[in-house]
Design an enzyme around this catalytic site. Structure first.
Site, PDB file in Angstrom:
ATOM      1  N   HIS A  39       1.507   4.081   2.111  1.00 20.64           N
ATOM      2  CA  HIS A  39       1.998   4.730   3.218  1.00 20.64           C
ATOM      3  C   HIS A  39       3.240   4.534   2.921  1.00 20.64           C
ATOM      4  O   HIS A  39       3.879   3.681   2.921  1.00 20.64           O
ATOM      5  CB  HIS A  39       1.475   3.710   4.090  1.00 20.64           C
ATOM      6  N   HIS A  68      -7.426  -2.266   5.262  1.00 17.21           N
ATOM      7  CA  HIS A  68      -6.357  -0.820   5.647  1.00 17.21           C
ATOM      8  C   HIS A  68      -7.198  -0.279   5.768  1.00 17.21           C
ATOM      9  O   HIS A  68      -7.820   0.376   4.458  1.00 17.21           O
ATOM     10  CB  HIS A  68      -5.229  -1.498   5.422  1.00 17.21           C
ATOM     11  N   HIS A  76       0.827  -0.971   0.087  1.00 11.75           N
ATOM     12  CA  HIS A  76       0.274   0.048   0.239  1.00 11.75           C
ATOM     13  C   HIS A  76       0.703   1.079   0.054  1.00 11.75           C
ATOM     14  O   HIS A  76       1.734   1.176   0.384  1.00 11.75           O
ATOM     15  CB  HIS A  76      -1.079   0.256   1.371  1.00 11.75           C
ATOM     16  N   HIS A  95       6.084  -5.798  11.923  1.00  6.84           N
ATOM     17  CA  HIS A  95       5.354  -4.859  11.834  1.00  6.84           C
ATOM     18  C   HIS A  95       5.785  -4.774  13.369  1.00  6.84           C
ATOM     19  O   HIS A  95       4.393  -3.997  13.556  1.00  6.84           O
ATOM     20  CB  HIS A  95       4.179  -4.916  10.853  1.00  6.84           C
ATOM     21  N   ASP A 149       5.594   4.990   5.256  1.00 10.00           N
ATOM     22  CA  ASP A 149       6.848   3.546   4.881  1.00 10.00           C
ATOM     23  C   ASP A 149       7.445   3.200   4.982  1.00 10.00           C
ATOM     24  O   ASP A 149       7.847   1.854   4.602  1.00 10.00           O
ATOM     25  CB  ASP A 149       6.113   3.395   6.823  1.00 10.00           C
ATOM     26  N   HIS A 150       5.837   2.069   4.264  1.00 10.15           N
ATOM     27  CA  HIS A 150       6.421   0.753   2.905  1.00 10.15           C
ATOM     28  C   HIS A 150       7.206   1.368   1.696  1.00 10.15           C
ATOM     29  O   HIS A 150       6.925  -0.322   0.797  1.00 10.15           O
ATOM     30  CB  HIS A 150       4.940   0.590   3.007  1.00 10.15           C
ATOM     31  N   ASP A 159      -0.421  -4.283   5.402  1.00  8.35           N
ATOM     32  CA  ASP A 159      -0.560  -4.130   7.299  1.00  8.35           C
ATOM     33  C   ASP A 159      -2.381  -4.492   6.823  1.00  8.35           C
ATOM     34  O   ASP A 159      -2.897  -3.968   6.000  1.00  8.35           O
ATOM     35  CB  ASP A 159      -0.565  -2.260   6.740  1.00  8.35           C
TER      36      ASP A 159
END
Lengths: 306, 306
Positions: free
Chosen positions: B65, B140, B63, B268, B67-68, B210
């Site tokens: 975001h 998510h 996804h 995670h 941080d990914h 996530d």
């Protein structure tokens, strides 16, 4: 004297090496942080070195190449997740803000704090109570800027014996003189210069980012206490330095000498060199006060001799 | 048997911790690499762990975001600077490609190789000779996907005594049977099933990204050999897990049990937990074959018992 120190977070050039992270340098002064460039991994270096990401902070970006900015989005995101409230000021090329805004929208990074952007331009770009940031064009393959961090000058040392001799009573009037303003004693004006030594200049730290040496930069960095300069290549790769708009360690040293700086820190080393000792040796022949920056290195910038 | 292993590059949640980097997991199989998520610092982990960035590679992004994905631009840039020639396939939400393309233009990252993008969708999204990638929607706060890496099944074990008994001479005809095709001996057809054991199913590795647990994911991950699942929170923070669309370690274990997987790797982890031993303990009460992933961990995925 207030402590002023420089912390090297990343000292590699465009690709990381085993012992060198991507470019990022911090100036620390009394709880304020100035971060210069923000390569990938910068937020992690802050954590490892215990620097704290929620202090008063200014981020200076030299140019819009990935290796100098890829740590910015993660840093901003982590600041927000830790509920940073303090404003953050970002200085850099015009396009920087567009990329940050666009990416924050696409990656749904919401900020918990006010992000102020100042486009780099020649001259003083930012003034704080304790320091200012000066800027000049660097000479790289894209729009690039070099920066100088400059402490606000302070009044000279107060000579209490002279004050007593001039009849100024200890107390509020001493403080007024120490802050550079005149006082009146028995109808006579006593001026600061009668009781103060020469004005104490602030310390200055220069940061080149990626660049060829230039006359503009020799002027910008004239007399700085510490110059952090592009030293991507050894002299034997001088053709690559010219071609890719970087500098050799000797070119950095020549500029440091011309600018009359106190110390030179070489950084932004190409991953092609197993060690950088040859680069330092070559540079020292031109400018002896040279050292190689390394990741995690803390460098104190001492007060000038008065 | 071909070695299949999983390498954990980063096992933190949205903010890095001292010992946990941002999310990234690698599956390695015979010189091919499947990277799942690409948090900031991924290229450095490749360097530190000696994984090599110029192999055949597929990158699966769960996804959009920060941080990914914040490690993606730097990874692509470093691949190009090292003159990668091999195609790279990127799988993820539709918006991913737009962000990558936009950022590459703004940061002037030119690629030395062909970047192929495949939008995630339910079902099989990618087929290679040795494996395929299966995909399903995760649950998510934004569009998010979970993935399964699935080795291509292989024919059963060849029984040479049976082949001899059936009069098949050693040589090309054995090879043909081993590859699952019939041969003719003295006018009679010998079929593969006469000389081969049962088909050997490929190994499978699941990665949730996530997500909340869901019936869709229990189906996607049914019987996988290793399930890597969101375990951001401990049970005492179950309300946060529900609120922020993540899972607790126990919810991960319940899903693993329902899906009948062989082993469960928790990852995670929220930076709020000093150690994750409580999360593992709680999960093991539900699903004993559970372990906590940690940065730099290599996990072998052994062949199934035949």
């Amino acid at each position: 004297m207030t402590k002023l120190e420089v912390v090297f977070l990343g000292t590699s050039s465009a690709t990381p090496a085993k012992k060198r992270n991507l470019p990022a340098v911090v100036i620390r002064r009394e709880g304020e942080v100035v971060l210069m460039d923000c390569g990938e991994g910068t937020q992690r270096r802050f954590l490892e070195l215990g620097l704290g990401i929620n202090k008063e902070m200014v981020v200076l970006i030299t140019h819009l190449h990935g290796d100098h900015v890829n740590g910015l989005l993660g840093l901003l995101q982590t600041m927000s997740m830790s509920q940073r409230g303090k404003r953050l000021t970002l200085v850099g090329p015009e396009g920087l803000y567009l990329w940050v805004k666009t990416s924050m929208e696409m990656l749904q990074i919401g900020l918990s704090f006010d992000l102020q952007f100042v486009a780099a331009r020649p001259g003083v770009v930012l003034r704080r109570e304790a320091y200012l940031i000066r800027c000049a064009r660097a000479n790289h393959s894209v729009e690039a800027w070099s920066y100088v961090f400059e402490e606000t000058p302070r009044p000279g040392v107060f000579d209490s014996r002279k004050a007593v001799a001039l009849g100024v009573p200890e107390g509020r009037k001493w403080s007024t003189l120490q802050h550079g303003r005149s006082v009146t004693v028995d109808g006579r004006t006593v001026r600061p210069r009668e009781v103060l030594g020469p004005r104490r200049e602030g310390r200055r730290v220069g940061y080149s980012g990626d660049t060829r040496p230039s006359a503009t930069l020799a002027r910008l960095f004239a007399g700085v206490d510490l110059l952090i300069f592009d030293s991507t290549y050894a002299t034997r790769d001088a053709d690559k330095a010219a071609d890719r708009r970087h500098s050799t360690s000797v070119e950095a040293a020549e500029l440091a000498k011309k600018a009359g700086v106190r110390r030179l820190a070489l950084t932004h080393f190409s991953a092609r060199y197993r060690t950088v000792s040859a680069l330092v040796k070559q540079a020292r022949e031109v400018f002896p006060e040279t050292f190689a920056a390394s990741d995690g290195m803390f460098v104190d910038v001492p007060a000038k001799a008065q």
